[in-house]
Design an enzyme around this catalytic site. Structure first.
Site, mmCIF file in Angstrom:
data_model
loop_
_atom_site.group_PDB
_atom_site.id
_atom_site.type_symbol
_atom_site.label_atom_id
_atom_site.label_comp_id
_atom_site.label_asym_id
_atom_site.label_seq_id
_atom_site.Cartn_x
_atom_site.Cartn_y
_atom_site.Cartn_z
ATOM 1 N N CYS A 1 -16.522 1.960 -0.344
ATOM 2 C CA CYS A 1 -15.148 0.903 0.079
ATOM 3 C C CYS A 1 -15.148 0.939 1.361
ATOM 4 O O CYS A 1 -14.148 0.265 1.725
ATOM 5 C CB CYS A 1 -14.222 1.486 -1.098
ATOM 6 N N ASP B 1 -16.710 7.617 -2.233
ATOM 7 C CA ASP B 1 -15.848 7.081 -1.477
ATOM 8 C C ASP B 1 -15.447 8.437 -0.874
ATOM 9 O O ASP B 1 -16.117 9.618 -1.116
ATOM 10 C CB ASP B 1 -14.602 6.972 -2.569
ATOM 11 N N GLN C 1 -9.928 -3.721 -4.058
ATOM 12 C CA GLN C 1 -11.416 -3.364 -3.825
ATOM 13 C C GLN C 1 -12.317 -3.483 -4.939
ATOM 14 O O GLN C 1 -13.420 -4.063 -5.049
ATOM 15 C CB GLN C 1 -11.331 -2.240 -3.701
ATOM 16 N N ARG D 1 0.959 -1.197 0.053
ATOM 17 C CA ARG D 1 0.025 0.035 0.196
ATOM 18 C C ARG D 1 0.905 1.273 0.150
ATOM 19 O O ARG D 1 1.667 1.573 1.001
ATOM 20 C CB ARG D 1 -0.838 -0.002 1.206
ATOM 21 N N ARG E 1 -13.972 -8.561 0.919
ATOM 22 C CA ARG E 1 -12.707 -8.224 0.775
ATOM 23 C C ARG E 1 -11.743 -9.724 1.097
ATOM 24 O O ARG E 1 -10.788 -10.031 0.398
ATOM 25 C CB ARG E 1 -11.980 -7.141 1.549
ATOM 26 N N HIS F 1 -6.949 0.677 -6.696
ATOM 27 C CA HIS F 1 -7.289 -0.057 -5.725
ATOM 28 C C HIS F 1 -8.167 -1.646 -6.456
ATOM 29 O O HIS F 1 -9.286 -1.802 -6.172
ATOM 30 C CB HIS F 1 -8.315 0.555 -4.864
HETATM 31 N N1 NVA Z 1 -9.674 6.939 -1.865
HETATM 32 C C1 NVA Z 1 -9.486 6.477 -0.468
HETATM 33 C C2 NVA Z 1 -9.704 4.959 -0.558
HETATM 34 C C3 NVA Z 1 -9.360 4.381 0.714
HETATM 35 C C4 NVA Z 1 -9.724 2.867 0.998
HETATM 36 C C5 NVA Z 1 -7.886 6.926 -0.186
HETATM 37 O O1 NVA Z 1 -6.965 6.664 -0.923
HETATM 38 O O2 NVA Z 1 -7.572 7.136 0.776
HETATM 39 N N1 CP Z 2 -11.537 0.118 1.644
HETATM 40 C C1 CP Z 2 -10.011 -0.305 2.336
HETATM 41 O O1 CP Z 2 -9.170 -0.515 1.572
HETATM 42 O O2 CP Z 2 -10.108 -0.019 3.348
HETATM 43 P P1 CP Z 2 -8.617 0.012 4.272
HETATM 44 O O3 CP Z 2 -8.164 1.365 3.935
HETATM 45 O O4 CP Z 2 -9.320 0.042 5.952
HETATM 46 O O5 CP Z 2 -7.944 -0.935 3.974
#
Ligand code: NVA
Ligand code: CP
Length: 301
Positions: free
Chosen positions: A258, A218, A130, A100, A286, A127
């Site tokens: 999400c 989101d 997701q 990540r 997930r 993602h």
């Molecule tokens: N768009 C959000 C998704 C989190 C799962 C982010 O990048 O923080």
């Molecule tokens: N939706 C998602 O990826 O959640 P987290 O940021 O908690 O992993």
């Protein structure tokens, strides 16, 4: 060697197979208790996570593998060791790394070395895990993906990009409702155009949700965008999923998120609570889809 950086890494048949296998895992948590025997998976986080961290951790445990979850600040890469050297070292210890990261480019460098399978657990651009869980959720809800219109209301960022690229495989129609100044990334738009995905872009959220089967949102402030929080919260106000907006949609519309949700910002308590069964099913899925993704990565499906 297989990598999953975005849904462009999958052929249509891989996409379908992963969704079907995810559904099978959802029906039976003990479907493949030894699939990852003798495999070690590392999770590497530059940003926080609840669902991605836990679903991958439980997936690896329930498939008989070993797991090491790390924060990148704990590693030498956090104080300057090169991504290339770090990848070479990882490849000598473990079989797969889920990352990540704030920088999708890092994932491209890591996977480009082809020394270890790389899974994108959320980057600034995509993602994919997701997106796969979301399409699995729609299939389980009985949707014919080819006849499904998904209206995404909010910023066309990483989560939107994966949902949109999923449409290359699923044949779903995509509506986007976003403010001026928040366009679709040109690269994503080009892929959709090339494959004739039906895409409509709106500034009016009511117009975008009117004939939709699914409404998706989101956060307005993604991880790494905290400095722009105040400005974004003002610009995105009209894009909140609330009872008024939902009253413009079909009565059987599904609402997806999400998570994490920022209740009172992109979605109200009322909408979140009413549509909790779908939204928390996405989160549950997930886990099931990570199992299918890992099986695909290791060429077991
Ligand atoms: N768009 C959000 C998704 C989190 C799962 C982010 O990048 O923080
Ligand atoms: N939706 C998602 O990826 O959640 P987290 O940021 O908690 O992993």
């Amino acid at each position: 060697m297989r990598h999953l950086l975005s849904l462009l890494d999958l052929k249509d048949e891989d996409f379908t197979r992963i969704l079907q296998r995810g559904i099978e895992h959802g029906k039976n948590r003990k479907l493949a208790p030894k699939a990852l025997e003798n495999k070690t998976v590392t999770l590497l986080f530059e940003k926080t996570s609840t669902r991605t961290r836990l679903s991958f951790s439980v997936a690896v445990m329930e498939m008989g593998g070993h797991l090491i979850a790390l924060e990148s600040q704990m590693l030498q890469v956090g104080r300057g060791e090169s991504v290339e050297d770090t990848t070479e070292v990882l490849a000598r210890y473990v079989d797969c790394v889920m990352v990540r990261t704030h920088s999708h480019r890092k994932l491209e460098v890591m996977s480009g070395l082809d020394r270890i399978s790389v899974i994108n657990g959320l980057s600034d651009r995509h993602h994919p895990c997701q997106g796969l869980a979301d399409y699995m959720t729609l299939l389980e809800a009985g949707k014919d993906l080819k006849k499904t219109t998904i209206a995404f209301v909010g910023e066309p960022n990483n989560v939107f990009n994966s949902l949109a690229l999923g449409a290359l495989h699923s044949g779903s129609r995509i509506h986007l409702a976003a403010p001026e100044g928040y366009p679709i990334r040109p690269g994503i738009r080009d892929h959709l155009r090339k494959r004739n995905v039906q895409l409509e872009v709106f500034h009016d959220p009511a117009a975008a949700v009117k004939d939709a089967d699914v409404i998706y949102t989101d956060t307005w402030v993604s991880m790494g965008q905290e400095e722009e929080a105040e400005e974004r919260k003002a610009v995105f106000q009209p894009y909140r999923l609330d009872d008024q907006l939902l009253s413009q949609a079909r009565s059987d519309v599904l609402v997806m998120h999400c998570l994490p949700a920022h209740r009172g910002e992109e979605i109200t308590d009322s909408v979140m609570d009413l549509h909790g069964p779908t939204i928390f099913k996405q989160a549950e899925n997930r886990l099931h889809i990570q199992k299918a993704i890992l099986e695909w990565i290791f060429e077991l499906i």
